[in-house]
Design an enzyme around this catalytic site. Sequence first.
Site, short mmCIF file in Angstrom:
data_model
loop_
_atom_site.label_atom_id
_atom_site.label_comp_id
_atom_site.label_asym_id
_atom_site.label_seq_id
_atom_site.Cartn_x
_atom_site.Cartn_y
_atom_site.Cartn_z
N ARG A 17 51.46 37.16 39.97
CA ARG A 17 51.55 36.85 41.39
C ARG A 17 50.62 37.75 42.22
O ARG A 17 50.55 37.61 43.44
CB ARG A 17 52.99 37.04 41.89
CG ARG A 17 53.99 36.10 41.24
CD ARG A 17 55.38 36.26 41.85
NE ARG A 17 55.41 35.87 43.24
CZ ARG A 17 55.60 34.64 43.67
NH1 ARG A 17 55.79 33.68 42.82
NH2 ARG A 17 55.60 34.38 44.95
N TRP A 31 48.89 41.00 46.22
CA TRP A 31 47.59 40.35 46.08
C TRP A 31 47.10 40.14 47.49
O TRP A 31 47.56 39.24 48.19
CB TRP A 31 47.74 39.01 45.34
CG TRP A 31 46.46 38.27 45.19
CD1 TRP A 31 46.00 37.25 45.97
CD2 TRP A 31 45.46 38.46 44.19
NE1 TRP A 31 44.78 36.81 45.52
CE2 TRP A 31 44.42 37.53 44.43
CE3 TRP A 31 45.33 39.34 43.10
CZ2 TRP A 31 43.29 37.46 43.63
CZ3 TRP A 31 44.20 39.24 42.31
CH2 TRP A 31 43.20 38.31 42.58
N LYS A 51 32.79 28.12 26.47
CA LYS A 51 34.23 27.78 26.53
C LYS A 51 34.72 27.41 25.14
O LYS A 51 35.77 27.86 24.70
CB LYS A 51 34.50 26.61 27.48
CG LYS A 51 34.51 26.94 28.95
CD LYS A 51 35.70 27.72 29.41
CE LYS A 51 35.44 29.21 29.44
NZ LYS A 51 34.58 29.80 30.37
N HIS A 56 12.09 23.65 18.98
CA HIS A 56 11.49 24.94 18.64
C HIS A 56 12.43 25.78 17.79
O HIS A 56 12.52 26.99 17.97
CB HIS A 56 11.11 25.68 19.93
CG HIS A 56 10.11 24.94 20.75
ND1 HIS A 56 8.77 24.91 20.47
CD2 HIS A 56 10.28 24.14 21.83
CE1 HIS A 56 8.15 24.16 21.36
NE2 HIS A 56 9.04 23.67 22.18
#
Lengths: 396, 596
Positions: free
Chosen positions: B27, B71, B473, B492
């Site tokens: 939180r 926060w 990811k 390449h």
Amino acid sequence: MKAVILAAGHGTRLWPLSESMPKVLISIGNRPIIDYVVDALVANSIKDIAVVVGYHKEAIMTHLGDGSQRGIKITYYQQNRPLGTAHALLCARPFLDEPFLVVPGDNLIDRQVVKDALEASSGNVLVLTRSNMSSEYGVVTTHGKRVVNIMEKPKNSSANVISTGIYLLQPEILPMLEMELSQGINGISSAVAKNLERIDLEGVMTRGEWRDAIYPWDILHMNSRAMDFRGQTVLGNLEEGVTLKGPVHIGKGTRIRSGCYIEGPVHIGEGCDIGPFVSVFPGTSIGNEVQVDPYSLISGSVVYDAVSVGSHCHLSRSLVGRNTTLSSSCHMDSGPAQIVSGGNLFPQEDIGAIIGPGSHFEAGVTVRPGIMVGNGCRVHAGATLRENLRSRTEAF
Amino acid sequence: MCGIVGYSGDKMATDIILDSLIRLEYRGYDSVGVAIVNHDIVVYKEKGQVSQLRDLVPSIDGYTGIGHTRWATCGVPSSENAHPFKSMDGRIALVHNGIIENYLDLRKELSAQGYEFSSQTDTEVLVHLVHRYMDGDLHMALRRALQDVRGTYAIAAVEFGSDRIVVARKENPLVIGVGMGENFIASDVTAILEHTSDVIYVMDGETAVISPEEIHLFSPEGQEIKREVNRITWTSEDAKKEGFEHFMLKEIFEQPKTVRDTLVCYLDGLEASDILPPVSPSSVTIVACGTSYHAGMVGKYAIEELANIPVTVELGSEFRYSSGTDNKPLVILITQSGETADTLAACREARRRGCHTLAVTNVLGSTITREADSVIMTKAGPEISVAATKTYTAQLVSLYLIALKLALNRGAIDEMGLRELKAQLRSLPTLIERVLDRADSLQDAVEVMSRAQHAFFIGRNINFPSMLEGALKLKEISYIHAEGYAAGELKHGPLALLDPDTPLVAACLRDHTYEKMISNVTEVAARGSPVLIVASDGDEQVHLLTDHVIFVPRCPPLLSPVPLAVLLQLLAYHVAKAKGMPIDKPRNLAKSVTVE
């Protein structure tokens, strides 16, 4: 009292809106249908709510969260395949340890409907309402207060008392539902109908508002009434020279530029940029992040999130799905029309166009009244659409 | 978002409260504090995470206390702004989660009456108000104080010489945990599940008084009410996920909201905002690590296209080895945590070279927000999953905004162009929703990918970094060896590695790179590798090349990295899930990399 909201269904007849969105999240009057349901429960002090989810469950869970923002507790149960309402309800079996309400998440209801259910007797209750579309629903026959027959979607019925699908049930009824489910009866209504002699089911005619959007044009008809707020709320930015009349809501971060004329009931969401010189007439809802360019007119229409309407467009009694772009001078006028849907004809007195999400209209496109356009279509400049357009197709 | 907890019982309150706060860190975690009642009310608070407070707090004898994890959304994180707050006489301490809307008026009024304020928070007015109405009964004083308050709250307060905790709530979560000879309060059941699974939910407008043996609950009108005890049957990990199986999936689905929040914060006032100095730089250097580096690469294309300013992108760990030049570029530093050691070092180096530094970060009050010259906050909220998802798309949005601002400063964009771009940016949340809505369509792609041990991702132009991020990811959470390449580089070298067991994922969107991408893909398909094409809606042609296609909604090419990112996040997630991987906590990786 606890409540279970059934929100796992598809609502396929709401095409093109339902193609990528569960019915419960489709907005009417700028609010998802399920929000009306949750509000009606909370207004009756029901705060322990289970939601049975399936189709696009993540979208529903993200929308409702755990309920703590509204001071309620929401628990989710999953129905992995659409196997009927009784099956859905039984997915929430661990939750059902006291009398509970069962509420379909996709009907628009007000608090009175829930209140009527709660004030009936202490046994099992089915909430009834009247409808002139009874062939779409379960038609209910009562004897005194007691429900004696439920007939699902009868072909030619003159009766107009129907089931809302809202029940107040005792946990003792669950074994019966489980038994019927094992026999292949997977709707609550049909399971109950089969056992009406053994269970006492009281029918209560509600005085509240119960409305169902079966087809997308129903949303247009319901939109105006759903916006039952009064007065003018302006949380956004009005430039000088904007005229507001009647009930108008303008959301946070929305800018209405000079010379706009807005006559309510109109609900405009957040982060929009409208005008200059745009007219918005009664019964219109405009979602979030919508842009409307100068000299366009929108009347009695539903415009969903992130739609972009170019200049000199005209939308009347039309519905535009989210993320669709209309370039300049696109016309969707309304008039009498026969809508074609699923092989059936639906006569409408006054209807415009129904446009799915993510479509792109180049400049100068005209859509005739009653025409439906699917998801992700591309309509080239100057085209006139006289027939429905399937999803992901192009029209010239 | 903040979290509050409280304990009154027969155990040491400090330990229980700190433990509970750790569980509430999701939180918020930029500052924490506790207040323990013993012969005094002892308050410890600190900017930083709970673990830092744990080292700081000695063992205090005390069996009743409250705690808070913060926060910051406005007002910087600092120990002054951390909760709990004490009244001036030190007899009352209070924690609060929510917003007091009329705090400025109240503050003025209280100051006039001689109350002194030590912080910039709205919460401090609460403790003074309670003190003003204190007449021997803390509960009554709190109820009276709340009559003066407009806003939302979950509040817990303790007083000297008492083992009671008084709580109140309005539109912020609060539960009471019922124990034997001890009781708890918390923002969230998660915090206390270890101690009890019996809880009472406090509803809007209600207040309660909790002591080790008793719980009294009061209605908004002040009548005592009874409420049944709920037995919680799920575990604490489940609780925070709100029905989702993993934090990563929950965070992926939060992206329409986080992108919208970031846009709302900066878009409307962009012309007037002072996030950049008015002089337009002759070049831009973007410095970042990991996922943020990929965001930076997208930023390069966006800035070059919109503002026509040359951009170089450097890795945080390599920037210090680059030579300073005479021209002083604008240096943009991207770090989710604001604490990434390499990026911080680069920030200092850039300042030493006399460059203007602009930080893009998700944590208000983090080190980089103090060290950079200006800051753009991504409004993604706390991200728990180690694999970055919502912070990446919020970074992309921030970079588009920077590009737009640079273009405005240089006069490279006119009023019409600005209006059009703003409309496009505003449509991003809905565009993301449309990607999320098609998560089910990934099944075939997931099957192809989860069989692989190696995979390649290719794209061109602005979609090249998207494919780097897509590969990152996948490798982070599924442990499949995935590499991203610029499509032109395939010939390449990497082409030698392709075989029938190594799938290629190619972004073939309908933009100016489409034909070149198709020819790259044709070449690979001819060599027998399975090809998975990411195509624009309605593109039938790609079916001629492969059976495996996933579609994204059409959008302006400049913005395609956003829907593409979300789609590839979903792909990685579902592949990892199919393989049964520990998605939220992959091996060897940490959320915030604070060592070089």
